[in-house]
Every structure is written in structure tokens, then in C-alpha cells.
Design a protein around this motif. Structure first.
Motif, mmCIF file in Angstrom:
data_model
loop_
_atom_site.group_PDB
_atom_site.id
_atom_site.type_symbol
_atom_site.label_atom_id
_atom_site.label_comp_id
_atom_site.label_asym_id
_atom_site.label_seq_id
_atom_site.Cartn_x
_atom_site.Cartn_y
_atom_site.Cartn_z
ATOM 1 N N THR A 20 38.629 29.520 49.060
ATOM 2 C CA THR A 20 37.901 30.013 47.881
ATOM 3 C C THR A 20 38.768 31.019 47.118
ATOM 4 O O THR A 20 38.937 30.933 45.904
ATOM 5 N N ARG A 23 41.966 29.537 45.452
ATOM 6 C CA ARG A 23 41.627 28.814 44.220
ATOM 7 C C ARG A 23 41.367 29.790 43.065
ATOM 8 O O ARG A 23 41.863 29.612 41.956
ATOM 9 N N LEU A 24 40.597 30.843 43.350
ATOM 10 C CA LEU A 24 40.294 31.828 42.294
ATOM 11 C C LEU A 24 41.564 32.532 41.820
ATOM 12 O O LEU A 24 41.735 32.793 40.629
ATOM 13 N N ALA A 26 44.609 31.290 41.902
ATOM 14 C CA ALA A 26 45.378 30.325 41.093
ATOM 15 C C ALA A 26 44.798 30.249 39.677
ATOM 16 O O ALA A 26 45.552 30.277 38.695
ATOM 17 N N ASP A 27 43.468 30.199 39.568
ATOM 18 C CA ASP A 27 42.823 30.150 38.235
ATOM 19 C C ASP A 27 43.203 31.386 37.426
ATOM 20 O O ASP A 27 43.559 31.281 36.254
ATOM 21 N N HIS A 28 43.142 32.543 38.066
ATOM 22 C CA HIS A 28 43.432 33.802 37.368
ATOM 23 C C HIS A 28 44.887 33.840 36.887
ATOM 24 O O HIS A 28 45.164 34.197 35.739
ATOM 25 N N ARG A 30 46.948 31.332 36.397
ATOM 26 C CA ARG A 30 47.184 30.320 35.343
ATOM 27 C C ARG A 30 46.648 30.832 34.005
ATOM 28 O O ARG A 30 47.306 30.671 32.975
ATOM 29 N N ALA A 31 45.479 31.470 34.037
ATOM 30 C CA ALA A 31 44.872 31.981 32.797
ATOM 31 C C ALA A 31 45.726 33.082 32.183
ATOM 32 O O ALA A 31 45.655 33.334 30.984
ATOM 33 N N LEU A 38 49.254 25.458 43.784
ATOM 34 C CA LEU A 38 48.276 25.788 44.830
ATOM 35 C C LEU A 38 48.370 24.716 45.901
ATOM 36 O O LEU A 38 48.194 23.533 45.612
ATOM 37 N N GLU A 193 33.193 37.585 44.431
ATOM 38 C CA GLU A 193 33.869 38.238 43.294
ATOM 39 C C GLU A 193 34.458 39.602 43.672
ATOM 40 O O GLU A 193 35.469 40.011 43.101
ATOM 41 N N THR A 200 43.162 40.006 43.350
ATOM 42 C CA THR A 200 43.840 40.069 42.047
ATOM 43 C C THR A 200 44.627 41.373 41.921
ATOM 44 O O THR A 200 45.789 41.367 41.484
#
Ligand code: ADP
Ligand code: TYD
Length: 209
Positions: A20, A23-24, A26-28, A30-31, A38, A193, A200
Motif C-alpha cells: 500500500t 504504491r502511494l 510511487a504515485d506521489h 510521479r505526481a 515500482l 494516510e 513521504t
């Protein structure tokens, strides 16, 4: 292998929330404009995914402890050659859900003391540690309950039960002391979160250093 990118790994007991959080993260990243790969172990390349099925499915006594260690290491070598090393050489951020620290724990501790053999084989065949390792730490009973909530054929290590998961937790925390410069321990027994915010912050600090 020369590496210009960044190699990040997630470690922790089964069900601690590694996938979990990976993945979060990687999303952060990339954004925020990073080129991210990943991936996960065992697996991450076609050959290593085939080995994954051999080690995680079927009769738990199918392999001796030593054979199992060789299979995990063979999978990692293929993953390193075909995905991790080329991605790092291309300057990417590689996020790996489990890496060699899992072998130090699971193959090194769970079926007798094979830690010396694990390290010798790692030096010989892999020779690379992550730049940053995030240990998602949590109570084994909670992790096991989460892991058991998933359905699937890959029950091999989850079936070890709470005692072994407790030994793994202790083992991971001592690895964090042994490799203090790359390990960061994050409390996983919180809302997704809140854990993600700590992950992060840790990675942002690392990338800025
Ligand atoms: P791991 O990769 O460490 O085994 P996962 O990320 O697959 O863990 O999470 C295991 C299960 O727990 C999944 O069903 C996931 O949705 C859930 N989960 C993950 N993080 C949390 C959290 N912080 N709180 C509650 N449930 C979570
Ligand atoms: P994984 O899919 O990450 O499981 P989970 O999501 O439950 O944490 O890993 C599968 C299992 O493989 C897990 O029980 C730990 C084990 N494993 C090893 O025994 N040795 C290794 O080197 C690796 C990478 C994983």
C-alpha cells in the motif's frame, strides 16, 4: 554496477502495509515529476515472477532451506540484471516492495541460522543494498489479521503464524540498527494516510540530501 538513480525498498512483516505504502509513494513521486519504477520481490521480472510461484505456492516443505535461499537469490539476480540495475543506470527512482533484508529475515532466521550463508550469497551474487530502506513496523497479530484478509494461493510464509511473525518483527528492528544509515522505521499501526505522510517526509528528506 554504477547507479545514478535512487534505490528505495520497503520492508516489514506480512500485512504491515508495504505494498500500500509503496504504491502511494510511487504515485506521489510521479505526481512531483520523478521517473519511478515500482517493483516487488520475489518477482519483478518475468523470470523472477516464475520463480515466485515456485517458492510461494505448493507444499511448504517442497524445498530445503538452502534450496529456497538459492531460488530467492536467483530471482533477485534476474530482477537486478533486467530491471533494477538498468533503471538505476537510467537515473530512475526504483521502489522495491521487499529486497535482500527479507531474505536476511525469512531465509536467514526462520529455518535455522542461515544468516551467514545469506550474506555470503548476497555479496557474491547481488552486491548492492538499497540507498534507503523504510521499515513499516507493527504488531504481528495486527499484520497477520490484515494479511489473512487477502485471499490467494501465496500463503507460504503467512502460515508461519504469530510467533514467527513476532520473531521477524524483532529481527527487522535489529536489522534497522545494524544498517542504521539506510533504515528508517515508521509506525505502521496507524491510518494509511498518516503512515504515508511519514513515508513521504522521509523520502523527501533523503532526496534533498
Ligand atoms: P504488505 O504488503 O505489507 O503485506 P499490504 O499493503 O498488502 O501489506 O496491506 C495488507 C492489507 O491491509 C491490505 O488489505 C491493505 O488494504 C490493508 N492496509 C494497509 N495499510 C493499512 C492501514 N494503515 N490500516 C488499515 N489497513 C491497512
Ligand atoms: P510479499 O508478497 O511481499 O508478501 P506480503 O505482502 O504478505 O508481505 O512476499 C511474499 C512472501 O515471501 C512473504 O511472506 C515474505 C517472503 N519472502 C522471503 O521469504 N524471502 C525473500 O527474500 C522475499 C523477498 C520474500
Amino acid at each position: 554496477m554504477t547507479a545514478q538513480g535512487h534505490f528505495l525498498s520497503f520492508e516489514g512483516i506480512d500485512g504491515s502495509g508495504k505494498s500500500t505504502q509503496a504504491r502511494l509513494l510511487a504515485d506521489h513521486l510521479r505526481a512531483t515529476g520523478h521517473d519511478v519504477v515500482l517493483t516487488r520481490e520475489p518477482g519483478g521480472s518475468p523470470g523472477a515472477e516464475e520463480i515466485r510461484a515456485l517458492v510461494l505456492q505448493g507444499d511448504p516443505d517442497r524445498w530445503s532451506a538452502e534450496t529456497e535461499l538459492l531460488l530467492f537469490t536467483a530471482a533477485r539476480r534476474d530482477h537486478m540484471e533486467r530491471l533494477i540495475a538498468p533503471s538505476l543506470a537510467a537515473g530512475k527512482i526504483v521502489i522495491c516492495d521487499r529486497f535482500a533484508d527479507s531474505t536476511r529475515m525469512y531465509q536467514g532466521l526462520s529455518r535455522g541460522d542461515l544468516r551467514g550463508t545469506v550474506d555470503a550469497l548476497h555479496d557474491l551474487m547481488i552486491g548492492r543494498e538499497p540507498d534507503l530502506t523504510i521499515l513499516i513496523d507493527m504488531d504481528p497479530a495486527q499484520g497477520l489479521a490484515r494479511a489473512k484478509g487477502r485471499q490467494g494461493a501465496e500463503e507460504r510464509f503467512e502460515d508461519f503464524g504469530t510467533d514467527l511473525q513476532a520473531a521477524m518483527r524483532t529481527g527487522f528492528l535489529s536489522l534497522a540498527k545494524e544498517f542504521a544509515s539506510r533504515f528508517h522505521v515508521i509506525d505502521g499501526a496507524r491510518a494509511v494516510e498518516d503512515v504515508a505522510a511519514d513515508v513521504t517526509a522521509t523520502v523527501t528528506d533523503y532526496l534533498a540530501s
